[in-house]
Design a protein around this motif. Structure first.
Motif, mmCIF file in Angstrom:
data_model
loop_
_atom_site.group_PDB
_atom_site.id
_atom_site.type_symbol
_atom_site.label_atom_id
_atom_site.label_comp_id
_atom_site.label_asym_id
_atom_site.label_seq_id
_atom_site.Cartn_x
_atom_site.Cartn_y
_atom_site.Cartn_z
ATOM 1 N N UNK A 32 54.730 -7.197 -133.134
ATOM 2 C CA UNK A 32 53.288 -7.207 -132.906
ATOM 3 C C UNK A 32 52.721 -8.551 -132.549
ATOM 4 N N UNK A 33 53.572 -9.488 -132.185
ATOM 5 C CA UNK A 33 53.089 -10.812 -131.786
ATOM 6 C C UNK A 33 53.080 -11.825 -132.904
ATOM 7 N N UNK A 34 53.450 -11.451 -134.114
ATOM 8 C CA UNK A 34 53.476 -12.380 -135.233
ATOM 9 C C UNK A 34 54.711 -13.267 -135.213
ATOM 10 N N UNK A 35 54.739 -14.291 -136.071
ATOM 11 C CA UNK A 35 55.864 -15.238 -136.068
ATOM 12 C C UNK A 35 57.136 -14.684 -136.691
ATOM 13 N N UNK A 36 57.030 -13.640 -137.534
ATOM 14 C CA UNK A 36 58.179 -13.099 -138.246
ATOM 15 C C UNK A 36 58.683 -11.844 -137.540
ATOM 16 N N UNK A 37 59.982 -11.824 -137.269
ATOM 17 C CA UNK A 37 60.586 -10.669 -136.620
ATOM 18 C C UNK A 37 60.954 -9.621 -137.677
ATOM 19 N N UNK A 38 60.430 -8.417 -137.516
ATOM 20 C CA UNK A 38 60.655 -7.340 -138.474
ATOM 21 C C UNK A 38 61.686 -6.373 -137.889
ATOM 22 N N UNK A 39 62.798 -6.200 -138.596
ATOM 23 C CA UNK A 39 63.834 -5.277 -138.132
ATOM 24 C C UNK A 39 64.184 -4.270 -139.225
ATOM 25 N N UNK A 40 63.223 -3.920 -140.052
ATOM 26 C CA UNK A 40 63.454 -2.948 -141.114
ATOM 27 C C UNK A 40 63.572 -1.545 -140.515
ATOM 28 N N UNK A 41 64.601 -0.817 -140.910
ATOM 29 C CA UNK A 41 64.843 0.535 -140.394
ATOM 30 C C UNK A 41 64.129 1.539 -141.301
ATOM 31 N N UNK A 42 62.825 1.635 -141.100
ATOM 32 C CA UNK A 42 61.974 2.460 -141.955
ATOM 33 C C UNK A 42 60.928 3.172 -141.110
#
Length: 305
Positions: free
Chosen positions: A88-98
């Motif tokens: 979403x453009x934030x600094x943290x990459x989210x790769x949670x499989x949920x």
């Protein structure tokens, strides 16, 4: 035999017999309903024996809960799913499989595509493209990731590379949906359009719904039909003219499949108007249907498109 349609992915004649799913739900039986035979007079969902084997299906949505029973039996979809992530453009990459959507929308869509009991094509190669935020930018980024994922497949074998993209969501061109900055909204729409066109040029079939109109006061549509008009992207691309249009989009409307209303249009399904010019290509069950939820169980008789 193979046939190439406008240089896109080849279509191969299949001769693998048929498979029957006995005691199927009404919405499944509807999909293979014989001509002139009422639903109550048969019990099976009947489909081609290949069940979509070898076809990649991208599902851009809120993710999926693969612990659901729908993905553990039969063809064991849960073991075959690949994941992509739209940030979403934030600094943290989210790769949670949920799937964190309040109603498990993405889990439901994966189920309807390829679930054990309630899926249409039970042996496709599913790719869950999770929008990690419920934002227009995050959903657009899932489309970027899908393009990046499919492009190597196409480059290796452009004649036979084939895929389907399911987009069961939409955004209005409004400050509420796309933000206050008109230039940002225009950029989002243009990039979205360009990527979809590129995917189609590589032979990807793109499926979109008409969308859900406000409810539950169905009577409002009698006096205010504009409230029920198709009003979101990507659906609106289909009705636009010239280079702005994407007539190849497959727009799906909803029908009911229970009791004496079988085959009737679902009252909350959005519709074509002279203003949006979006033709609906095909209709499928969308009211009182069954699908998996993100809590491990089922959403029974749900109102979705």
């Amino acid at each position: 035999m193979s046939v190439t349609v406008d240089g896109a992915a080849s279509l191969e004649k299949r001769d693998s017999g048929i498979t029957r799913q006995p005691n199927a739900a009404e919405e499944m039986k509807f999909l293979s309903q014989p001509y002139h035979l009422e639903l109550r007079n048969f019990n099976d969902y009947v489909y081609d024996g290949t069940a979509g084997s070898g076809v990649t299906v991208y599902i851009s949505d809120s993710g999926a809960n693969l612990d659901n029973i729908e993905f553990k039996y039969g063809a064991n979809v849960g073991q075959r799913v690949r994941w992509l992530f739209g940030q979403g453009g934030g600094p943290v990459q989210n790769t949670d499989k949920v799937d964190l959507h309040p109603t498990g929308h993405g889990t439901c869509m994966l189920c309807k595509v390829t679930g054990n009991k309630y899926g249409v094509a039970k042996r496709v190669n599913p790719v869950v493209a999770r929008a990690v935020q419920q934002s227009s930018e995050s959903f657009l980024d899932t489309i970027r990731q899908i393009r990046a994922d499919f492009l190597p497949m196409y480059n290796r074998d452009p004649k036979h590379a084939r895929a389907i993209l399911n987009l069961s969501w939409g955004f209005e061109d409004s400050k509420y949906a796309l933000g206050d900055d008109e230039l940002v909204r225009t950029r989002w729409i243009n990039e979205f359009r360009d990527i979809l066109k590129e995917l189609i040029s590589m032979g990807v079939a793109i499926i979109v719904p008409t969308g859900n109109a406000p409810g539950p006061d169905f009577a409002m549509f009698v006096t205010d039909p504009v409230a029920q008009a198709i009003n979101q992207y990507p659906q609106l691309f289909k009705g636009q003219s010239g280079n702005d249009g994407i007539p190849e989009l497959i727009v799906v409307g909803g029908v009911e499949v229970y009791d004496d209303k079988t085959g009737h249009l679902w009252p909350r399904g959005r519709v074509r108007t002279d203003e949006n010019n979006v033709d609906i290509d095909v209709y499928a069950p969308s009211y009182l249907i069954n699908c998996a939820n993100n809590k491990g169980g089922l959403r029974n008789r749900e109102e979705v498109t």
